[in-house]
Write an enzyme that holds these catalytic residues in place. Structure first.
Site, PDB file in Angstrom:
ATOM      1  N   HIS A  30       0.854  -1.184   0.000  1.00 56.57           N
ATOM      2  CA  HIS A  30       0.000   0.000   0.000  1.00 56.57           C
ATOM      3  C   HIS A  30       0.889   1.233   0.000  1.00 56.57           C
ATOM      4  O   HIS A  30       1.823   1.344   0.808  1.00 56.57           O
ATOM      5  CB  HIS A  30      -0.926   0.003   1.211  1.00 56.57           C
ATOM      6  CG  HIS A  30      -1.926  -1.108   1.186  1.00 56.57           C
ATOM      7  ND1 HIS A  30      -2.226  -1.894   2.278  1.00 56.57           N
ATOM      8  CD2 HIS A  30      -2.700  -1.579   0.174  1.00 56.57           C
ATOM      9  CE1 HIS A  30      -3.145  -2.785   1.950  1.00 56.57           C
ATOM     10  NE2 HIS A  30      -3.446  -2.606   0.670  1.00 56.57           N
ATOM     11  N   GLY A  31       0.595   2.159  -0.896  1.00 54.09           N
ATOM     12  CA  GLY A  31       1.473   3.307  -1.084  1.00 54.09           C
ATOM     13  C   GLY A  31       1.639   4.161   0.144  1.00 54.09           C
ATOM     14  O   GLY A  31       2.696   4.782   0.340  1.00 54.09           O
ATOM     15  N   ASP A  32       0.615   4.228   1.012  1.00 52.18           N
ATOM     16  CA  ASP A  32       0.684   5.075   2.200  1.00 52.18           C
ATOM     17  C   ASP A  32       1.166   4.305   3.425  1.00 52.18           C
ATOM     18  O   ASP A  32       0.950   4.738   4.557  1.00 52.18           O
ATOM     19  CB  ASP A  32      -0.688   5.705   2.480  1.00 52.18           C
ATOM     20  CG  ASP A  32      -1.769   4.672   2.757  1.00 52.18           C
ATOM     21  OD1 ASP A  32      -1.536   3.476   2.474  1.00 52.18           O
ATOM     22  OD2 ASP A  32      -2.844   5.060   3.255  1.00 52.18           O
ATOM     23  N   GLU A  33       1.832   3.165   3.193  1.00 52.24           N
ATOM     24  CA  GLU A  33       2.439   2.385   4.271  1.00 52.24           C
ATOM     25  C   GLU A  33       3.909   2.138   3.929  1.00 52.24           C
ATOM     26  O   GLU A  33       4.293   1.045   3.503  1.00 52.24           O
ATOM     27  CB  GLU A  33       1.678   1.074   4.465  1.00 52.24           C
ATOM     28  CG  GLU A  33       0.220   1.283   4.871  1.00 52.24           C
ATOM     29  CD  GLU A  33      -0.606   0.006   4.846  1.00 52.24           C
ATOM     30  OE1 GLU A  33      -0.005  -1.094   4.786  1.00 52.24           O
ATOM     31  OE2 GLU A  33      -1.849   0.096   4.881  1.00 52.24           O
TER      32      GLU A  33
ATOM     33  N   ASN B  46      -3.631  -5.247  -2.774  1.00 46.26           N
ATOM     34  CA  ASN B  46      -3.912  -6.385  -1.915  1.00 46.26           C
ATOM     35  C   ASN B  46      -5.366  -6.845  -2.019  1.00 46.26           C
ATOM     36  O   ASN B  46      -5.883  -7.538  -1.154  1.00 46.26           O
ATOM     37  CB  ASN B  46      -3.581  -6.078  -0.455  1.00 46.26           C
ATOM     38  CG  ASN B  46      -3.312  -7.342   0.342  1.00 46.26           C
ATOM     39  OD1 ASN B  46      -2.778  -8.314  -0.170  1.00 46.26           O
ATOM     40  ND2 ASN B  46      -3.703  -7.335   1.614  1.00 46.26           N
ATOM     41  N   ARG B  47      -6.041  -6.429  -3.087  1.00 50.08           N
ATOM     42  CA  ARG B  47      -7.368  -6.941  -3.443  1.00 50.08           C
ATOM     43  C   ARG B  47      -7.401  -7.320  -4.921  1.00 50.08           C
ATOM     44  O   ARG B  47      -8.469  -7.553  -5.475  1.00 50.08           O
ATOM     45  CB  ARG B  47      -8.461  -5.886  -3.200  1.00 50.08           C
ATOM     46  CG  ARG B  47      -8.468  -5.264  -1.823  1.00 50.08           C
ATOM     47  CD  ARG B  47      -8.855  -6.257  -0.737  1.00 50.08           C
ATOM     48  NE  ARG B  47      -9.008  -5.564   0.537  1.00 50.08           N
ATOM     49  CZ  ARG B  47      -8.008  -5.267   1.361  1.00 50.08           C
ATOM     50  NH1 ARG B  47      -6.757  -5.607   1.025  1.00 50.08           N
ATOM     51  NH2 ARG B  47      -8.234  -4.654   2.510  1.00 50.08           N
TER      52      ARG B  47
ATOM     53  N   GLU C 246       1.756  -6.679  10.118  1.00 47.34           N
ATOM     54  CA  GLU C 246       1.481  -5.281  10.452  1.00 47.34           C
ATOM     55  C   GLU C 246       2.550  -4.867  11.457  1.00 47.34           C
ATOM     56  O   GLU C 246       2.544  -5.299  12.604  1.00 47.34           O
ATOM     57  CB  GLU C 246       0.086  -5.148  11.048  1.00 47.34           C
ATOM     58  CG  GLU C 246      -1.038  -5.658  10.162  1.00 47.34           C
ATOM     59  CD  GLU C 246      -1.427  -4.690   9.065  1.00 47.34           C
ATOM     60  OE1 GLU C 246      -0.922  -3.542   9.086  1.00 47.34           O
ATOM     61  OE2 GLU C 246      -2.238  -5.058   8.197  1.00 47.34           O
TER      62      GLU C 246
END
Length: 496
Positions: free
Chosen positions: A126-129, A187-188, A309
């Site tokens: 995910h780009g914001d992670e 991730n979907r 996570e």
């Protein structure tokens, strides 16, 4: 001031105090305040010029200190210059905007295939992670700096083929958003076992296709992707058949729980979680998702993948990265090493020729098959320790072999030697031992021409010569088998 005006002012005051949702693995969990989440995706747009300006300034401050995509590429190239004896870099494809998806391979024989388990880490799905991409660069540097003096670094380099993809979503990182440049959550975007999600290859994102093609080329034993927004080790299944939330175990639930616990209990405080017992969770028990990379790896690629996570804050200030690295370092290293330190490992051979057989390993009571490698016929079967297992090796054209083992905490090595099936066994033996045995044919021709006078004598000659030929073939096959065993590493039990 009238009552309507007072009501509007009251609503505005309340809206400014409301929390916004954080999207981590699935974007449906954890409601946190803006002061604790950093650059999480806003679920609504707040109004007011001053607030928007402050938000823009916050984005710039949060991005400061993180590697840009250009910085990341240069860092990987510099790494291979410094650690070229144990590494190489390669690209598995490009993003929507054409950014290469660079991978670091770390091994004592980079670029070569060995009879060893392969492990991969993927960050920045995910780009914001972005924490994962930073941790993975630090991981590679730590291994390089500490090899071969540190025993754990030496074990990983010498016994595991490690592949690191720091950023799966470089476009999303640049845009500071969850999805890729097409605003798709990667991730979907994988094929799902319960519901059709982009079942046509042409309908998937280039980053997704790159991962799928990558796993067709390399047979990974296990892997993990790094995310942010929570602190837990997540394992399959991620979804349920009816889309309801409950614990939904995959066939290897015990092995996955063990792997997740390896990470959690090696972490500074993950296992102390009050929300997740032991710091681990079944994905569907947390909240179901569909089209995830984790389940696809296990179903279609034979790869045991965890979703990690690693930070409550999706985009923490860069000055917190050294602490987050120290909290996760031992976990990241121990998870890699676990693919060689636990489970059962071995190779499958032909009893007729001694050659490797790319067969299959099955465990009684577990509905999941592991395929041996194509070149060396090596298998690496991850299992929960301290259990008894009935292990079977199979291969088309050969008789299956079964053995019962007691798996302790350490890994166990077991080779299998399979016999050709009857009646094809003799043909298999003849084709594999490169022994034509032409003497028998010429003897029959002579016997035909002198049948009436020397039938018994020539028949005896043919039998003796045929027997000698078979002995030579079997001796050669035995020599070939011993040679393969010596090339495969230390001696270990073989099921013959």
């Amino acid at each position: 001031m009238n009552i309507g005006s007072l009501w509007q002012i009251l609503l505005l005051m309340l809206s400014s105090c409301l929390p916004y949702a954080v999207e981590s693995r699935g974007g449906e969990k954890n409601i946190l305040s803006s002061s604790s989440t950093g650059l999480a995706n806003l679920t609504y747009v707040r109004t007011g010029k001053r607030l928007l300006e402050a938000q823009h300034e916050k984005k710039i401050d949060l991005a400061k200190g993180y590697l840009t995509n250009n910085d990341l590429e240069n860092a990987l190239k510099d790494f291979t210059q410094r650690c070229g004896n144990i590494s190489r870099i390669y690209s598995i494809g490009k993003s929507v905007k054409g950014v290469p998806l660079w991978v670091i391979e770390i091994s004592d024989k980079p670029g070569e295939e060995e009879a060893e388990p392969a492990f991969k880490y993927i960050g920045n799905v995910h780009g914001d992670e972005p924490v994962g991409r930073e941790l993975l660069v630090r991981l590679a540097n730590w291994i390089c700096d500490n090899y071969p003096e540190d025993p754990l670094a030496a074990f990983i380099v010498d016994k595991v083929h490690l592949h690191i993809l720091p950023s799966m979503n470089p476009d999303g990182f640049s845009l500071r958003k969850r999805g890729n440049a097409n605003d798709i959550d990667l991730n979907r975007d994988f094929p799902d076992q319960f519901f059709p999600v982009n079942n046509e290859m042409s309908g998937r994102q280039p980053e997704t296709r790159a991962i799928m093609n990558w796993l067709r080329k390399i047979q990974f034993t296990a892997s993990a992707s790094l995310h942010g927004g929570a602190l837990v080790a997540n394992y399959p299944w991620d979804g349920t058949e009816d889309k309801r939330r409950y614990y939904f175990p995959c066939p290897d639930d015990g092995a996955f729980h063990f792997l997740a616990s390896v990470y959690s209990h090696s972490h500074h405080n993950m296992s102390l979680s009050k929300e997740f017992e032991g710091g681990v969770t079944n994905g569907a028990a947390w909240y179901p998702i569909y089209g995830g990379m984790q389940d696809w790896n296990y179903i279609h690629a034979g790869c045991f993948e965890l979703t990690l996570e690693v930070s409550d804050n999706k985009w923490p200030p860069a000055n917190e990265l050294p602490t987050i690295w120290e909290y996760n370092k031992k976990s990241m290293l121990n998870l890699i090493a676990s693919v060689a330190k636990t489970g059962i490992h071995g190779r499958i051979f032909s009893a007729a020729s001694g050659r490797p057989l790319p067969g299959y390993i099955m465990i009684k009571g577990i509905n999941y098959t592991v395929k041996a490698g194509r070149t060396f016929a090596d298998y690496h079967r991850l299992l929960a320790p301290l259990e008894n297992y009935e292990v079977m090796a199979t291969m088309t054209g050969y008789k299956s072999k079964t053995t019962t083992i007691k798996l302790e905490k350490e890994a166990m090595g077991v080779d299998f030697i399979l016999d050709p099936e009857v009646p094809n066994g003799e043909n298999q033996l003849e084709s594999e031992c490169d022994c034509t045995c032409t003497t028998s044919k010429s003897g029959l021709q002579v016997m035909g021409s002198l049948w009436t006078t020397h039938m018994e004598a020539y028949f005896l000659v043919v039998v003796v010569l045929g027997f000698v030929c078979i002995l030579l073939c079997r001796r050669r096959a035995r020599f070939s088998f011993l040679r393969h065993r010596q090339q495969g590493g230390p001696k270990r039990p073989a099921v013959a």
